[in-house]
Design an enzyme around this catalytic site. Structure first.
Site, PDB file in Angstrom:
ATOM      1  N   SER A 128      58.842  43.499 -33.713  1.00 46.26           N
ATOM      2  CA  SER A 128      60.206  43.220 -34.139  1.00 46.26           C
ATOM      3  C   SER A 128      60.718  41.902 -33.547  1.00 46.26           C
ATOM      4  CB  SER A 128      61.110  44.401 -33.753  1.00 46.26           C
ATOM      5  OG  SER A 128      62.367  44.292 -34.344  1.00 46.26           O
ATOM      6  N   HIS A 130      60.347  51.827 -38.278  1.00 42.91           N
ATOM      7  CA  HIS A 130      60.312  50.635 -37.432  1.00 42.91           C
ATOM      8  C   HIS A 130      59.629  50.872 -36.088  1.00 42.91           C
ATOM      9  CE1 HIS A 130      61.610  46.556 -36.591  1.00 42.91           C
ATOM     10  NE2 HIS A 130      62.134  46.931 -35.447  1.00 42.91           N
TER      11      HIS A 130
END
Length: 414
Positions: free
Chosen positions: A165, A372
């Site tokens: 990320s 995620h």
């Protein structure tokens, strides 16, 4: 009276013992504590950045502590996270440990403002100026200094990099702004890229964009604070309750979905208390604002401080885009992404891949509800993430090893 006195005296050791037990139970574990409890060795290093922030970096070794001459690998966490993310207790097959088992010298980095980046030479986190940074400073200051420190400690010229990320964002910021660092990476693997973010499905980003998607005079006031830094806010949101094994797993899983990007089918509920013992870690509100600005502008660009501020900082009224043409590593960058990640979309990852052209390789994870944080915490991470990442690193190492061998043979022939 004597009986009461004797009883009080006898109770003192019990009270002290109980107090010490409570201290031990509530004492915060560090990344190294978690690593050592898992049966690996760990060393802690301190880095002071050029602008005064103190960062801790952790080095993972095998049970004997041997890391000499092993190729170095740096793992970098995402937003509102820290090095603990890679070594959560109970996590099946963490990438950090699998890399160590494969013979690599594994380093876990941290960024300013998080659990292991909360020190400064001249300020404390209570000072508003302490939080006056976004991921731009992390990418242009924290990351290169961390890389240089690791290379100096290992006496190597380049390392392997895995970023999750925001860990991918700062790598692209670094290579865009300081292209000389291209040669300091052997391989680059990006998990759930956060470079282009205009198609993400996050409700947090969507509703935040109403208030901070474009510059307002309130931006500095909001930005110069810690994201998830207020204890009362963490309590109200339920984060503190989720540290308990008795917490409602459905509620805590929902909080993971809301804050960390999607509903996962691969997150083991037994991990939740250990996750909330370390997450969310603090970060600057400017980091969040910067991402929301990119979501609104649909560009990978620098921080917007308003027309006047931009003129002073950039000599133009709008913030400049990060120049991705400067991203030119020797080996292609590997992009891992899924279609159920609410903080990193398939469309954005493929747009990035198109911009990079033959400088990237795409790895689409075609699994429903692979969210995620599954890139780091999924129960199937060994097959989906670890094995292909290790194959990428092994392939580069084998190529470089053969290149050196061929070079030596060429010298001998001469």
């Amino acid at each position: 009276m004597k009986t009461c006195l004797i009883t009080s005296v006898l109770l003192i050791p019990i009270v002290i013992l109980t107090f010490r037990q409570l201290q031990e139970e509530t004492k915060t574990k560090t990344t190294c504590d978690r690593i050592e409890e898992a049966g690996y060795s760990c060393k802690t290093y301190d880095i002071i950045t050029q602008d005064g922030y103190g960062l801790q970096v952790f080095r993972v070794g095998n049970s004997t502590g041997t890391t000499e001459a092993a190729p170095a690998v740096l793992l970098m966490h995402g937003l509102s996270s820290c090095s603990d993310a890679w070594v959560i207790e109970g996590l099946p097959n963490p990438l950090a440990y699998e890399l160590v088992d494969q013979g690599y010298d594994v380093w876990l980095g941290n960024s300013r403002g998080n659990t292991y980046g909360s020190r400064h030479l001249n300020m404390t986190p209570d000072d508003r100026q302490f939080w006056r940074f976004s991921f731009h400073e992390i990418g242009t200051i924290d990351l290169p200094q961390t890389i240089d420190f690791i290379l100096e400690q290992t006496q190597q010229t380049a390392l392997h990099y895995v970023g999750h990320s925001q860990g991918s964002t700062i790598a692209f910021v670094l290579l865009s702004m300081r292209p000389e660092y291209n040669e300091k990476f052997k391989s680059l693997t990006m998990l759930a890229q956060a470079v282009y973010v205009s198609h993400i499905k996050s409700l947090v980003a969507k509703y935040s964009s109403i208030f901070v998607g474009k510059y307002t005079p309130l931006q500095s006031f909001i930005g110069d604070t810690a994201f998830f830094g207020q204890p009362i806010l963490r309590q109200l949101l339920g984060f503190e309750n989720c540290r308990s094994k008795d917490a409602n797993p459905k509620l805590c899983a929902f909080l993971i979905q809301l804050v960390f990007g999607g509903n996962s089918a691969y997150l083991e509920k037994a991990l939740l208390p250990n996750i909330f013992n370390t997450h969310p870690s603090t970060s600057s509100m400017h980091q969040l604002i910067h991402f929301v600005q990119m979501y609104t502008s649909q560009q990978f660009r620098q921080y917007d401080v308003g027309p006047e501020g931009n003129l002073k900082r950039y000599n133009q009224s709008t913030p400049p885009e990060y120049d991705l043409s400067n991203v030119n590593p020797r080996f292609p960058i590997h992009l891992f992404y899924s279609d159920y990640d609410e903080l990193s979309s398939k469309t954005d990852a493929e747009n990035l891949s198109q911009v990079l052209g033959n400088k990237s390789v795409s790895h689409f994870i075609d699994l429903e509800q692979f969210a995620h944080m599954d890139f780091v915490w999924a129960s199937n991470i060994k097959q989906v993430i670890n094995q292909p990442v290790i194959e990428i690193i092994n392939e580069v190492e084998n190529f470089l090893r053969n290149e050196v061998k061929d070079s030596l043979q060429s010298i001998e022939v001469r």
